[in-house]
Design a protein around this motif. Structure first.
Motif, PDB file in Angstrom:
ATOM      1  N   ALA A 139      12.629  -4.009  -4.218  1.00  0.00           N
ATOM      2  CA  ALA A 139      13.201  -2.718  -3.840  1.00  0.00           C
ATOM      3  C   ALA A 139      14.347  -2.838  -2.848  1.00  0.00           C
ATOM      4  O   ALA A 139      15.284  -2.041  -2.870  1.00  0.00           O
ATOM      5  CB  ALA A 139      12.109  -1.820  -3.250  1.00  0.00           C
ATOM      6  N   ASN A 140      14.284  -3.844  -1.971  1.00  0.00           N
ATOM      7  CA  ASN A 140      15.253  -3.889  -0.877  1.00  0.00           C
ATOM      8  C   ASN A 140      15.375  -5.313  -0.371  1.00  0.00           C
ATOM      9  O   ASN A 140      14.389  -5.898   0.071  1.00  0.00           O
ATOM     10  CB  ASN A 140      14.789  -2.953   0.254  1.00  0.00           C
ATOM     11  CG  ASN A 140      15.844  -2.758   1.312  1.00  0.00           C
ATOM     12  OD1 ASN A 140      16.748  -3.568   1.459  1.00  0.00           O
ATOM     13  ND2 ASN A 140      15.730  -1.694   2.077  1.00  0.00           N
ATOM     14  N   SER A 141      16.573  -5.852  -0.401  1.00  0.00           N
ATOM     15  CA  SER A 141      16.766  -7.240   0.020  1.00  0.00           C
ATOM     16  C   SER A 141      16.481  -7.445   1.506  1.00  0.00           C
ATOM     17  O   SER A 141      16.153  -8.546   1.932  1.00  0.00           O
ATOM     18  CB  SER A 141      18.194  -7.689  -0.291  1.00  0.00           C
ATOM     19  OG  SER A 141      19.130  -6.877   0.405  1.00  0.00           O
ATOM     20  N   SER A 142      16.610  -6.385   2.294  1.00  0.00           N
ATOM     21  CA  SER A 142      16.327  -6.506   3.732  1.00  0.00           C
ATOM     22  C   SER A 142      14.854  -6.301   4.038  1.00  0.00           C
ATOM     23  O   SER A 142      14.421  -6.439   5.174  1.00  0.00           O
ATOM     24  CB  SER A 142      17.154  -5.489   4.531  1.00  0.00           C
ATOM     25  OG  SER A 142      16.791  -4.168   4.189  1.00  0.00           O
ATOM     26  N   GLY A 143      14.083  -5.952   3.008  1.00  0.00           N
ATOM     27  CA  GLY A 143      12.638  -5.901   3.166  1.00  0.00           C
ATOM     28  C   GLY A 143      12.097  -4.607   3.731  1.00  0.00           C
ATOM     29  O   GLY A 143      12.790  -3.605   3.848  1.00  0.00           O
ATOM     30  N   GLY A 144      10.828  -4.642   4.090  1.00  0.00           N
ATOM     31  CA  GLY A 144      10.137  -3.473   4.614  1.00  0.00           C
ATOM     32  C   GLY A 144       8.674  -3.807   4.777  1.00  0.00           C
ATOM     33  O   GLY A 144       8.296  -4.981   4.856  1.00  0.00           O
ATOM     34  N   ALA A 145       7.829  -2.770   4.812  1.00  0.00           N
ATOM     35  CA  ALA A 145       6.390  -2.980   4.969  1.00  0.00           C
ATOM     36  C   ALA A 145       5.642  -2.009   4.063  1.00  0.00           C
ATOM     37  O   ALA A 145       6.124  -0.903   3.790  1.00  0.00           O
ATOM     38  CB  ALA A 145       5.967  -2.782   6.419  1.00  0.00           C
ATOM     39  N   MET A 146       4.483  -2.435   3.600  1.00  0.00           N
ATOM     40  CA  MET A 146       3.645  -1.564   2.795  1.00  0.00           C
ATOM     41  C   MET A 146       2.178  -1.763   3.183  1.00  0.00           C
ATOM     42  O   MET A 146       1.697  -2.898   3.253  1.00  0.00           O
ATOM     43  CB  MET A 146       3.816  -1.845   1.297  1.00  0.00           C
ATOM     44  CG  MET A 146       3.082  -0.843   0.414  1.00  0.00           C
ATOM     45  SD  MET A 146       3.191  -1.238  -1.353  1.00  0.00           S
ATOM     46  CE  MET A 146       4.957  -1.097  -1.627  1.00  0.00           C
ATOM     47  N   LEU A 147       1.516  -0.644   3.447  1.00  0.00           N
ATOM     48  CA  LEU A 147       0.090  -0.661   3.774  1.00  0.00           C
ATOM     49  C   LEU A 147      -0.679   0.149   2.744  1.00  0.00           C
ATOM     50  O   LEU A 147      -0.236   1.223   2.342  1.00  0.00           O
ATOM     51  CB  LEU A 147      -0.154  -0.056   5.159  1.00  0.00           C
ATOM     52  CG  LEU A 147       0.186  -0.915   6.367  1.00  0.00           C
ATOM     53  CD1 LEU A 147       0.230  -0.058   7.623  1.00  0.00           C
ATOM     54  CD2 LEU A 147      -0.830  -2.019   6.549  1.00  0.00           C
ATOM     55  N   ILE A 148      -1.819  -0.363   2.315  1.00  0.00           N
ATOM     56  CA  ILE A 148      -2.717   0.356   1.420  1.00  0.00           C
ATOM     57  C   ILE A 148      -4.105   0.307   2.041  1.00  0.00           C
ATOM     58  O   ILE A 148      -4.561  -0.764   2.462  1.00  0.00           O
ATOM     59  CB  ILE A 148      -2.754  -0.279   0.017  1.00  0.00           C
ATOM     60  CG1 ILE A 148      -1.339  -0.353  -0.578  1.00  0.00           C
ATOM     61  CG2 ILE A 148      -3.689   0.495  -0.907  1.00  0.00           C
ATOM     62  CD1 ILE A 148      -1.269  -1.153  -1.869  1.00  0.00           C
ATOM     63  N   ALA A 149      -4.769   1.464   2.112  1.00  0.00           N
ATOM     64  CA  ALA A 149      -6.088   1.503   2.737  1.00  0.00           C
ATOM     65  C   ALA A 149      -7.046   2.386   1.957  1.00  0.00           C
ATOM     66  O   ALA A 149      -6.634   3.306   1.248  1.00  0.00           O
ATOM     67  CB  ALA A 149      -5.990   2.003   4.181  1.00  0.00           C
ATOM     68  N   ASN A 150      -8.321   2.111   2.092  1.00  0.00           N
ATOM     69  CA  ASN A 150      -9.367   2.999   1.619  1.00  0.00           C
ATOM     70  C   ASN A 150      -9.652   3.965   2.766  1.00  0.00           C
ATOM     71  O   ASN A 150     -10.236   3.583   3.777  1.00  0.00           O
ATOM     72  CB  ASN A 150     -10.619   2.194   1.264  1.00  0.00           C
ATOM     73  CG  ASN A 150     -11.745   3.062   0.737  1.00  0.00           C
ATOM     74  OD1 ASN A 150     -11.852   4.254   1.058  1.00  0.00           O
ATOM     75  ND2 ASN A 150     -12.617   2.473  -0.067  1.00  0.00           N
ATOM     76  N   TYR A 151      -9.227   5.218   2.617  1.00  0.00           N
ATOM     77  CA  TYR A 151      -9.309   6.148   3.747  1.00  0.00           C
ATOM     78  C   TYR A 151     -10.731   6.551   4.089  1.00  0.00           C
ATOM     79  O   TYR A 151     -10.988   7.078   5.173  1.00  0.00           O
ATOM     80  CB  TYR A 151      -8.457   7.391   3.477  1.00  0.00           C
ATOM     81  CG  TYR A 151      -8.885   8.233   2.295  1.00  0.00           C
ATOM     82  CD1 TYR A 151      -9.890   9.192   2.424  1.00  0.00           C
ATOM     83  CD2 TYR A 151      -8.280   8.087   1.053  1.00  0.00           C
ATOM     84  CE1 TYR A 151     -10.284   9.967   1.345  1.00  0.00           C
ATOM     85  CE2 TYR A 151      -8.658   8.861  -0.021  1.00  0.00           C
ATOM     86  CZ  TYR A 151      -9.660   9.795   0.119  1.00  0.00           C
ATOM     87  OH  TYR A 151     -10.053  10.562  -0.941  1.00  0.00           O
TER      88      TYR A 151
END
Length: 351
Positions: free
Chosen positions: A145-157
């Protein structure tokens, strides 16, 4: 003469006492210094051995780290190693699961060593709540998605288990590039650092009005012309209610609702109440940033739209998980043996 002899004996006795006192002080000081040095050397020895006794695997059984014959062994798959690098870390990263586990192991082992317990090098096996397939999918998505990157979090709420915590770009710990070739911020676990949140903050603002004075929020009606004093939108949204303002992400409408019904201090207090300023939204990861939520009259109108403040993605995940869970936050955690607590952030009706 007797008086003179007595004075001499008294002087000699006093001198001896002074000498003995000095020797005693020097002896105690030497003992304390040697003991402190011995303790330091022992602590260093235990710390240096700590990583040799730690293993890490995912919830679905993928081995991420162990030591065999004195050598660190990571996953056989390069994508897995990269996907977990900023989270797992290595001996050069202070803010990482391995560094934190090593410190904890060293502390426990050192305490046992001081008590002369023979089994102080017990193994420390860590099983994460993260699934390797989700972690890799999240990492690949960020890279594409983006060459400079990012963060992604997935949780069981409902349980607070973090199922993925990916950061890009990352590096392969077994094929580490030279420092001059390291991708920018590849050592950061960005999900736990603070950034300007933007419009995801609007639900926080809506909840603040609903929790403190719900009727104005329910009755809210506003005409957005695209600009209201210093606040602007990407386009004019026309007539908006609170629901509509959230749907179209209307900066002017949210700003008008909040500044007309909640003062800046009460808004700041609400952010504190729901724990958005918590430095530890993930309870078993070290040194998470707390963000900057300094709210005042000069930045209030934009702050309610997520500008001029910073929040960690992890803190936002905690907030949205609570909304999905009828207003109750279950502590976010990364390790399967962590016992999470629960905290009600807002009423079920507001959520």
């Amino acid at each position: 003469m007797k008086h003179s002899l007595s004075k001499k004996l008294h002087g000699v006795t006093s001198a001896c006492c002074i000498v003995l006192a000095v020797l005693l002080v020097l002896t105690v000081h030497s003992y304390a210094s040697n003991k402190a040095e011995a303790s330091r050397l022992l602590a260093d020895l235990v710390s240096s051995k700590a990583l040799e006794h730690i293993s890490v695997k995912t919830a679905d059984g993928t081995d991420l780290y162990r030591v065999e014959n004195g050598k660190a062994v990571y996953s056989e798959e390069a994508t897995t190693r990269e996907a977990f690098f900023s989270l797992l870390g290595d001996s050069s990263i202070d803010r990482s699961l391995l560094a934190d586990a090593a410190k904890e192991f060293a502390s426990e082992s050192y305490a046992k060593t001081r008590k002369k317990e023979s089994t102080y090098f017990d193994e420390k096996d860590i099983t994460l709540t993260i699934r390797a397939d989700l972690q890799k999918a999240a990492y690949k998505t960020l890279c594409e998605a983006n060459s400079s990157g990012g963060a992604m979090l997935i949780a069981n709420y409902t349980t607070g288990e973090i199922l993925a915590a990916a950061t890009a770009p990352a590096i392969d710990p077994l094929n580490r590039p030279e420092n001059s070739e390291l991708p920018e911020k590849s050592y950061l676990q960005k999900a736990f650092y603070a950034y300007t949140p933007g419009s995801v903050m609007k639900t926080v603002s809506a909840a603040c009005v609903l929790e403190t004075n719900s009727q104005p929020a329910r009755d809210f009606s506003y005409y957005c012309a695209g600009k209201d004093r210093e606040i602007s939108c990407m386009k004019a949204h026309g007539n908006v209610t609170l629901t509509r303002a959230l749907q179209v992400s209307c900066n002017c409408g949210i700003s008008k609702l909040l500044t007309s019904n909640v003062d800046a201090k009460d808004y700041a207090d609400f952010l504190d109440t729901i724990g958005l300023t918590k430095p530890d939204p993930v309870i078993d990861f070290p040194d998470i940033a707390s963000g900057n939520l300094s709210i005042n009259e000069s930045n209030y109108a934009w702050s309610v739209n997520g500008q001029e403040i910073t929040v960690t993605p992890a803190a936002m995940l905690r907030w949205y998980s609570a909304l999905a869970n009828d207003g109750v936050s279950v502590d976010l955690h990364l390790k399967s043996d962590t016992k999470p607590g629960e905290t009600r952030l807002v009423s079920e009706e507001t959520a």
